[in-house]
Enzyme design. Structure first.
Site, PDB file in Angstrom:
ATOM      1  N   PRO A  74       0.835  -1.139   0.000  1.00  0.00           N
ATOM      2  CA  PRO A  74       0.130  -0.176   0.074  1.00  0.00           C
ATOM      3  C   PRO A  74       0.856   1.281  -0.077  1.00  0.00           C
ATOM      4  O   PRO A  74       2.068   1.424   0.500  1.00  0.00           O
ATOM      5  CB  PRO A  74      -0.815  -0.019   1.089  1.00  0.00           C
ATOM      6  N   CYS A  75       0.348   2.325  -0.683  1.00  0.00           N
ATOM      7  CA  CYS A  75       1.151   3.547  -0.804  1.00  0.00           C
ATOM      8  C   CYS A  75       0.636   4.842  -0.390  1.00  0.00           C
ATOM      9  O   CYS A  75       1.276   5.689  -0.555  1.00  0.00           O
ATOM     10  CB  CYS A  75       1.134   3.579  -2.506  1.00  0.00           C
ATOM     11  N   GLN A  76      -0.542   4.692   0.390  1.00  0.00           N
ATOM     12  CA  GLN A  76      -1.138   6.137   0.571  1.00  0.00           C
ATOM     13  C   GLN A  76      -0.221   6.791   1.603  1.00  0.00           C
ATOM     14  O   GLN A  76      -0.303   8.304   1.256  1.00  0.00           O
ATOM     15  CB  GLN A  76      -2.335   5.741   1.794  1.00  0.00           C
TER      16      GLN A  76
END
Ligand SMILES: C[S@@+](CC[C@H](N)C(=O)[O-])C[C@H]1O[C@@H](n2cnc3c(N)ncnc32)[C@H](O)[C@@H]1O
Length: 451
Positions: A74-76
Site C-alpha cells: 500500500p502506498c497511501q
C-alpha cells in the site's frame, strides 16, 4: 519462472506476469473483495491473509520455493494525494522486504508510487534487501510507454541476488514504446474474435482480442465485416474526442483522446464541479461540460484490464478502488519479459558511453578504449548478461565457462582485465549503465500519484 505475489489486489500484476509466461503459485491480500475478483478472473491462486503476520506467511512461502516474489505494498503514506506521514501503511513495505529477505527468491519486483523512492521506510527496506544480497534496478516508469494509454508514473524496483545495482536499467529503457493514447485503445475496432487464416490445419485461426495475434501475413488481413458494431460507449468517446478527469490540485481536467489519460484514481470518474466549470483550466481544449463520460468498463480498460474481465462488488466505489490500485497488466507483462529475457541470457546490460570517455580521460587512446569496452561486452555475453556485485566471483564465473576455456590466453586476460576496469569505472561513477531516459522523461501535468 514461478511467482508468489504479495498485496495482490484484484490481480493486475499477476495477470500481466501470467501473460508474459510466468506461473503464479499463490497471491495474498487482506481484502476479501479483491481476492474474490482475482480468483474469478485469473485462477484460484489468491488467498486472504494479513501480511503483517510474518510467522504464518513466511513458512508457507518458503515451502513454495518461488523464483520471484512481487507485490505493490500500500502506498497511501507516500502518495502525493495522501498526507505523506509514514505510518502503518508504510510498514507494509517493510513486511514485503522482510518476506523477500527471508525467502530469498532469485528475483523480486516491487511497485509503488514515486514518492516511496525517497521515503525513510524504503531506505530501511532497501538496506535489509541489500544485506540479503540483492542488487537493484530502481526505475520510474511512465505506463503510457509500456502498453496502456495512461501517463501513470510509478516506481518499480527489480532485484536479483548478487547483481550490481542498475543491472536491468538499459533493458527496461529498451522495452519502452512510443506513448499510447486513448484513441490507440478505443479507436481501433476490436471484435470479440479475430480471424487469422492459419498456415496449417493443425493450427487455430480464431484469436481473442486479449492475446497477441499470430504473425501477421499478407493474407491474414481481411476487411472488418460490415456487420461488426463497435461498443456504443467507445463510439461515443471517439466521436466526442474529449474526456474529463478530476484534476489533481490545479491541473488540467479536459483531455483529448489523442493523449494518454492521467493516472487512474478511485475518483477519476467524477464529473466537473461547479467551481471547475466556472473557473476551468486555461489549457482545456473544450469546455469540461461537453466532454464524454467514461464508463467503469472503459476506465478498467485504460488500466489494462481486458474487456472480458468481470468485476463483482456490492459498491461501485470498491470496483474503482481495485482498478485504481492495480498495476496495469501490460506494464507487468513488459517488465516480466525484460526479466525473462535476462534470466535466459537473451539480453546483456548496456555499457554506458561514459565508460569510453572515462578510459580516454585516464590516458588510453580511443582505439584502446574501444577494445576494452568490446572485451567487457564480450565477457558480459559469456556471463549470460549477469553482473556480479563481487568482482572475484564475476571473474571466477567467467573462467568457469567452456567458451572462455577455449579462448587464447591473451584474449582471456583481456576479458578479465576489461571486467576489472569496468568494475572500477562503475564503482567510481556509481552507476552501471544508462538510466532509462525515454521511460522517465515524461513530465507530470498535475496528476495524482495516488493509487
Ligand atoms: C496497491 S494495492 C496492490 C494492487 C495489485 N498490485 C494489483 O496489481 O492489482 C495494495 C493491496 O494491499 C492490500 N493490503 C493492505 N494491507 C494489507 C495487509 N496487512 N495484508 C495483506 N494485504 C494488504 C490491499 O487490500 C490492496 O489490495
Amino acid at each position: 519462472m514461478r511467482v508468489v505475489e504479495l498485496f495482490s489486489g484484484a490481480g493486475g500484476m499477476s495477470l500481466g506476469l501470467q501473460q508474459a509466461g510466468f506461473e503464479i503459485l499463490r497471491a495474498y491480500d487482506a481484502w476479501p473483495v479483491a481476492v474474490e475478483n482475482y480468483n474469478r478472473n485469473i485462477g484460484n491462486h489468491a488467498v486472504i491473509a494479513d501480511l503483517k503476520d510474518l510467522l504464518s506467511i513466511v513458512p508457507e512461502i518458503l515451502s513454495l520455493t518461488p523464483d520471484l516474489i512481487c507485490g505493490g505494498p500500500p502506498c497511501q503514506d507516500y502518495s502525493s494525494a495522501g498526507n505523506r506521514k509514514e505510518a502503518d501503511n508504510a510498514r507494509l513495505t517493510m513486511a514485503f522486504a522482510m518476506i523477500v529477505s527471508i525467502v530469498k527468491p532469485q528475483w523480486f519486483m516491487m511497485e509503488n508510487v514515486i514518492g516511496c523512492a525517497k521515503s525513510a521506510t524504503w531506505r530501511e527496506a532497501r538496506m535489509l534487501l541489500k544485506r540479503a544480497g540483492y542488487g537493484f534496478t530502481e526505475s520510474r516508469i511512465n505506463a503510457s510507454h509500456y502498453g496502456v494509454p495512461q501517463s501513470r508514473r510509478r516506481l518499480f524496483v527489480i532485484g536479483r541476488i548478487g547483481e550490481r545495482d542498475d543491472f536491468l536499467a538499459s533493458s527496461i529503457a529498451a522495452a519502452a514504446q512510443p506513448s499510447m493514447t486513448l484513441r490507440d485503445l478505443f479507436g481501433v475496432v476490436t471484435p470479440a474474435a479475430i480471424y487469422f487464416p492459419a498456415t496449417s490445419e493443425a493450427r487455430r485461426s480464431i484469436w481473442g482480442p486479449d492475446e497477441p495475434a499470430p504473425t501477421i501475413r499478407e493474407r491474414s488481413i481481411r476487411p472488418i465485416p460490415a456487420s461488426y458494431q463497435p461498443h456504443p460507449d467507445d463510439s461515443a468517446l471517439i466521436l466526442n474526442g474529449f474526456v474529463y478527469s478530476r484534476p489533481f490540485r490545479a491541473g488540467r481536467g479536459v483531455r483529448s483522446i489523442d493523449e494518454p489519460f492521467p493516472t487512474v484514481t478511485r475518483t477519476v470518474w467524477e464529473r466537473p464541479t461547479s467551481r471547475y466549470l466556472s473557473s476551468p483550466h486555461p489549457d482545456d481544449p473544450v469546455a469540461a461540460a461537453e466532454t464524454a463520460v467514461l464508463k467503469v468498463h472503459q476506465i478498467s480498460r485504460i488500466q489494462g484490464f481486458p474487456a472480458s474481465w468481470e468485476w463483482r462488488a456490492s459498491a461501485k466505489q470498491d470496483i474503482l478502488q481495485m482498478i485504481a490500485n492495480a498495476v496495469p497488466a501490460p506494464v507487468a507483462t513488459a517488465l516480466g519479459r525484460v526479466i525473462l529475457d535476462r534470466e535466459s541470457g537473451k539480453t546483456t546490460p548496456e555499457i554506458a558511453g561514459g565508460f569510453l570517455q572515462w578510459l580516454v580521460k585516464r590516458g588510453r587512446s580511443k582505439a584502446s578504449a574501444r577494445n576494452v569496452k568490446a572485451s567487457a561486452g564480450r565477457a558480459r555475453r559469456i556471463l549470460g548478461g549477469r553482473t556480479f556485485d563481487n568482482l572475484a566471483l564475476e571473474i571466477a564465473t567467467l573462467e568457469s565457462h567452456q567458451e572462455f576455456h577455449e579462448m587464447r590466453k591473451p584474449t582471456q586476460s583481456d576479458l578479465r582485465q576489461a571486467l576489472r576496469i569496468l568494475a572500477e569505472y562503475q564503482t567510481s561513477s556509481g552507476r552501471l549503465q544508462k538510466k532509462p531516459q525515454q521511460a522517465t522523461a515524461q513530465p507530470l501535468i498535475g496528476l495524482a500519484d495516488a493509487a
